[in-house]
Design a protein around this motif. Sequence first.
Motif, PDB file in Angstrom:
ATOM      1  N   MET A 152      18.245  -4.694 -19.575  1.00 45.28           N
ATOM      2  CA  MET A 152      17.359  -4.001 -20.523  1.00 45.28           C
ATOM      3  C   MET A 152      15.974  -3.838 -19.891  1.00 45.28           C
ATOM      4  O   MET A 152      15.423  -4.777 -19.342  1.00 45.28           O
ATOM      5  N   SER A 153      15.396  -2.642 -19.991  1.00 45.80           N
ATOM      6  CA  SER A 153      14.096  -2.370 -19.394  1.00 45.80           C
ATOM      7  C   SER A 153      13.000  -3.038 -20.205  1.00 45.80           C
ATOM      8  O   SER A 153      13.027  -3.045 -21.439  1.00 45.80           O
ATOM      9  N   THR A 154      12.013  -3.606 -19.513  1.00 45.41           N
ATOM     10  CA  THR A 154      10.876  -4.274 -20.164  1.00 45.41           C
ATOM     11  C   THR A 154       9.587  -3.597 -19.712  1.00 45.41           C
ATOM     12  O   THR A 154       9.375  -3.412 -18.515  1.00 45.41           O
ATOM     13  N   PRO A 155       8.726  -3.205 -20.648  1.00 41.53           N
ATOM     14  CA  PRO A 155       7.454  -2.597 -20.258  1.00 41.53           C
ATOM     15  C   PRO A 155       6.631  -3.579 -19.433  1.00 41.53           C
ATOM     16  O   PRO A 155       6.522  -4.754 -19.775  1.00 41.53           O
ATOM     17  N   MET A 156       6.043  -3.092 -18.351  1.00 43.23           N
ATOM     18  CA  MET A 156       5.287  -3.955 -17.446  1.00 43.23           C
ATOM     19  C   MET A 156       3.868  -3.422 -17.286  1.00 43.23           C
ATOM     20  O   MET A 156       3.672  -2.246 -16.999  1.00 43.23           O
ATOM     21  N   CYS A 157       2.879  -4.333 -17.463  1.00 43.17           N
ATOM     22  CA  CYS A 157       1.482  -3.991 -17.208  1.00 43.17           C
ATOM     23  C   CYS A 157       1.046  -4.709 -15.936  1.00 43.17           C
ATOM     24  O   CYS A 157       1.254  -5.925 -15.826  1.00 43.17           O
ATOM     25  N   PRO A 158       0.476  -4.008 -14.964  1.00 39.88           N
ATOM     26  CA  PRO A 158       0.081  -4.643 -13.696  1.00 39.88           C
ATOM     27  C   PRO A 158      -0.830  -5.848 -13.860  1.00 39.88           C
ATOM     28  O   PRO A 158      -0.776  -6.783 -13.077  1.00 39.88           O
ATOM     29  N   ASN A 159      -1.690  -5.845 -14.887  1.00 41.67           N
ATOM     30  CA  ASN A 159      -2.635  -6.958 -15.053  1.00 41.67           C
ATOM     31  C   ASN A 159      -2.072  -8.092 -15.902  1.00 41.67           C
ATOM     32  O   ASN A 159      -2.778  -9.032 -16.240  1.00 41.67           O
ATOM     33  N   GLY A 160      -0.789  -7.979 -16.259  1.00 41.08           N
ATOM     34  CA  GLY A 160      -0.151  -9.065 -16.995  1.00 41.08           C
ATOM     35  C   GLY A 160      -0.289  -9.005 -18.499  1.00 41.08           C
ATOM     36  O   GLY A 160       0.235  -9.872 -19.199  1.00 41.08           O
ATOM     37  N   HIS A 161      -0.999  -8.011 -19.049  1.00 39.89           N
ATOM     38  CA  HIS A 161      -1.128  -7.910 -20.501  1.00 39.89           C
ATOM     39  C   HIS A 161       0.226  -7.612 -21.134  1.00 39.89           C
ATOM     40  O   HIS A 161       1.083  -6.964 -20.529  1.00 39.89           O
ATOM     41  N   VAL A 162       0.395  -8.076 -22.361  1.00 37.29           N
ATOM     42  CA  VAL A 162       1.648  -7.876 -23.086  1.00 37.29           C
ATOM     43  C   VAL A 162       1.436  -6.804 -24.148  1.00 37.29           C
ATOM     44  O   VAL A 162       0.477  -6.861 -24.934  1.00 37.29           O
ATOM     45  N   LEU A 163       2.333  -5.827 -24.156  1.00 36.81           N
ATOM     46  CA  LEU A 163       2.245  -4.776 -25.164  1.00 36.81           C
ATOM     47  C   LEU A 163       2.527  -5.340 -26.551  1.00 36.81           C
ATOM     48  O   LEU A 163       3.354  -6.243 -26.712  1.00 36.81           O
ATOM     49  N   PRO A 164       1.847  -4.810 -27.599  1.00 34.91           N
ATOM     50  CA  PRO A 164       2.154  -5.226 -28.963  1.00 34.91           C
ATOM     51  C   PRO A 164       3.619  -4.951 -29.295  1.00 34.91           C
ATOM     52  O   PRO A 164       4.225  -4.000 -28.786  1.00 34.91           O
ATOM     53  N   GLN A 165       4.178  -5.760 -30.172  1.00 32.34           N
ATOM     54  CA  GLN A 165       5.606  -5.635 -30.503  1.00 32.34           C
ATOM     55  C   GLN A 165       5.924  -4.275 -31.098  1.00 32.34           C
ATOM     56  O   GLN A 165       7.015  -3.735 -30.885  1.00 32.34           O
ATOM     57  N   GLU A 166       4.977  -3.683 -31.828  1.00 29.71           N
ATOM     58  CA  GLU A 166       5.214  -2.368 -32.416  1.00 29.71           C
ATOM     59  C   GLU A 166       5.526  -1.337 -31.326  1.00 29.71           C
ATOM     60  O   GLU A 166       6.434  -0.503 -31.479  1.00 29.71           O
ATOM     61  N   ILE A 167       4.810  -1.394 -30.201  1.00 30.42           N
ATOM     62  CA  ILE A 167       5.038  -0.434 -29.116  1.00 30.42           C
ATOM     63  C   ILE A 167       6.346  -0.730 -28.402  1.00 30.42           C
ATOM     64  O   ILE A 167       7.124   0.188 -28.095  1.00 30.42           O
ATOM     65  N   GLU A 198      -4.743   1.276 -19.818  1.00 34.01           N
ATOM     66  CA  GLU A 198      -4.161   0.680 -18.614  1.00 34.01           C
ATOM     67  C   GLU A 198      -2.740   1.213 -18.417  1.00 34.01           C
ATOM     68  O   GLU A 198      -2.101   1.744 -19.334  1.00 34.01           O
ATOM     69  N   ILE A 199      -2.289   1.093 -17.188  1.00 33.27           N
ATOM     70  CA  ILE A 199      -0.994   1.633 -16.781  1.00 33.27           C
ATOM     71  C   ILE A 199       0.126   0.727 -17.283  1.00 33.27           C
ATOM     72  O   ILE A 199       0.008  -0.502 -17.277  1.00 33.27           O
ATOM     73  N   VAL A 200       1.229   1.363 -17.720  1.00 33.82           N
ATOM     74  CA  VAL A 200       2.441   0.648 -18.136  1.00 33.82           C
ATOM     75  C   VAL A 200       3.630   1.275 -17.413  1.00 33.82           C
ATOM     76  O   VAL A 200       3.766   2.508 -17.384  1.00 33.82           O
ATOM     77  N   SER A 201       4.466   0.459 -16.822  1.00 36.35           N
ATOM     78  CA  SER A 201       5.688   0.948 -16.163  1.00 36.35           C
ATOM     79  C   SER A 201       6.879   0.713 -17.085  1.00 36.35           C
ATOM     80  O   SER A 201       7.103  -0.406 -17.561  1.00 36.35           O
ATOM     81  N   TYR A 202       7.643   1.797 -17.341  1.00 34.81           N
ATOM     82  CA  TYR A 202       8.796   1.662 -18.234  1.00 34.81           C
ATOM     83  C   TYR A 202       9.839   2.718 -17.875  1.00 34.81           C
ATOM     84  O   TYR A 202       9.509   3.900 -17.749  1.00 34.81           O
ATOM     85  N   GLU A 203      11.073   2.280 -17.679  1.00 34.21           N
ATOM     86  CA  GLU A 203      12.183   3.170 -17.354  1.00 34.21           C
ATOM     87  C   GLU A 203      11.845   4.040 -16.143  1.00 34.21           C
ATOM     88  O   GLU A 203      12.171   5.236 -16.094  1.00 34.21           O
ATOM     89  N   GLY A 204      11.161   3.464 -15.192  1.00 31.64           N
ATOM     90  CA  GLY A 204      10.819   4.177 -13.965  1.00 31.64           C
ATOM     91  C   GLY A 204       9.678   5.152 -14.110  1.00 31.64           C
ATOM     92  O   GLY A 204       9.336   5.863 -13.147  1.00 31.64           O
TER      93      GLY A 204
END
Length: 581
Positions: A1-16, A120-126
């Motif tokens: 399962m793909s997980t959203p990744m933030c380069p600075n380690g921040h965690v996306l809110p659960q709603e997103i 900030e940048i988020v990586s998701y599904e490539g």
Amino acid sequence: MSTPMCPNGHVLPQEIVSALTAIREGSIADAQESETLDFKEDPARSAKATGRNQDAGLVEFLLDECVCLANGEGGDAHILLGVADKIPGPAAFTGTDREPAWLVEKVFNGTKPNLRVEAEIVSYEGARLVWIRIPTALTVYERTRGQATRRVGTSCVPLTDAERRALIATRANPDFTAAVAESEIDDLDPLAVAEARSRLAVRRSVTGQTDPVPQTTNGLLEELGLLTKNKELTVAAEILLMPMPPGRLSVRHLLRTVPAGDPRVQEISSPLILAFREILDRISDSASQEIDRVDLGGGQEVPLPAFPSRAVDEAVANALIHRDWNMTAPVVVDQSPRILMVWSPGPLPYGVTEENLLTTVSHPRNHKLMAAMRMMGLAEESSRGFDRMWVSMLATGRRAPEVEITQSSVQVTLSAGRPDKDFVLGVHRLTDMHGAEVVQSVFTLIVLRHLFDHPLITLREVASQTQQGELSVREGMDWLGDMGLVQPVSDSAQEWVLTDQSRRLLGQDDEGTVAAVSIQEWLEAKLNSGAGVLARDAAEELGVDRAEITAILRHLRTLGRAKIDPEGPQRGPSTRWMAGR
């Protein structure tokens, strides 16, 4: 399962995270938008954007959406850039090459006041996406050209002028006590809960309500409005029904046996509902309950305490209820035999100033806390408290309280003084004649106190002391005239004196001739008698603003009836005026 990744380690809110997962599994972005979440495809990645100014189109969208979301009521809001609105599945993640700093700059420069968002940048599904966070706003935002909208559901609707003003007022005066508390219901103090239940029962009995008081803690909290919509404990409940956290106090009481002497310190950390009664009891126990006595005649006497209980109650209630509970400092009560000072952290609530303490409508900073206190009979929502302090102090022969206001505190000082027994007796007689509703009001008492000390009162002076506009003052003075308490000096109704009956009831029969003339007539009589006039002395004796006296003297000079003493100062407070002949 793909997980959203933030380069600075921040965690996306659960709603997103939940929305991105739903889109990946076949939903479309439009269906996942909410009051606090929006998706946008970068025009540079959209086939439909060919031939358009892609940068300008994106900036227009961001300005509109950021303003809209900031003006919404959902708190922190978010935009995910790089997601197509209507394409289901992984193909929706078309990505973006935009730099976060560029996006932040465009929003900042295109809004007023400048809205500072985070990106900030988020990586998701490539795909490379950009997460834009719009923090909970403390004011109302608009485009630089003046357009302002707000988020309602998933739509942006224009803000009316009335909605804009209401939103500005609400955000300038946020209710910290309505926030979700960190504590649980089981953490509440049982004695405080029992006290709240008892007070609510007494209040209902007094007001004739027959509904039973809830016997469960949850039921009581819900009845007092101390739970959120999700049945969570509010900060107001913590303040009212839990002891202060370690290291913090509700109230610090400083008791001085002599003025400016070393105080005996008592610190109270009880829940507010218990601390309120505790500090009032300590003040009462430490203050003289009789510093003088007024003989009303017929065997009736009225004792005058050092500090009127109603004024004390209002000063303490105001400090505890309307203080800024975000600040850690306690309310401080500094008491000596002659002075009671109540200091509270935080400025006056939004919309309340030194110039409208007596007249502005209530602007409680802590709505949730205030509402619960009102339901238990510990506060009146329609009152600011200051008007009641004024009435209590003036009616017992004292001067009005002193109120000192800074950006970080409010201090109210009550002075025991030497009660003016003649004025107290006069107010009692007037009350017997006209009724308490007429005499025992802040407007009437302010006017009576002034006219007890001075021969007349002017329109400007009434407006200044009662903190009202000219129209309200005229209506108020006309009403006092209809009640037989005052009368105008002339048809212009700019100056008023006591009626003969009022003077007699206030014990001022021998001064009737002084009060029967206008300021101009009084000044001319002084000048013609050969006595010189200093504007400052005349202002003090008549109880009016020095500027009014100076203006009348200058008018008399144009008529040839007054002149400045040529042997004295020609300007300044020591200027002496004499007859013009």
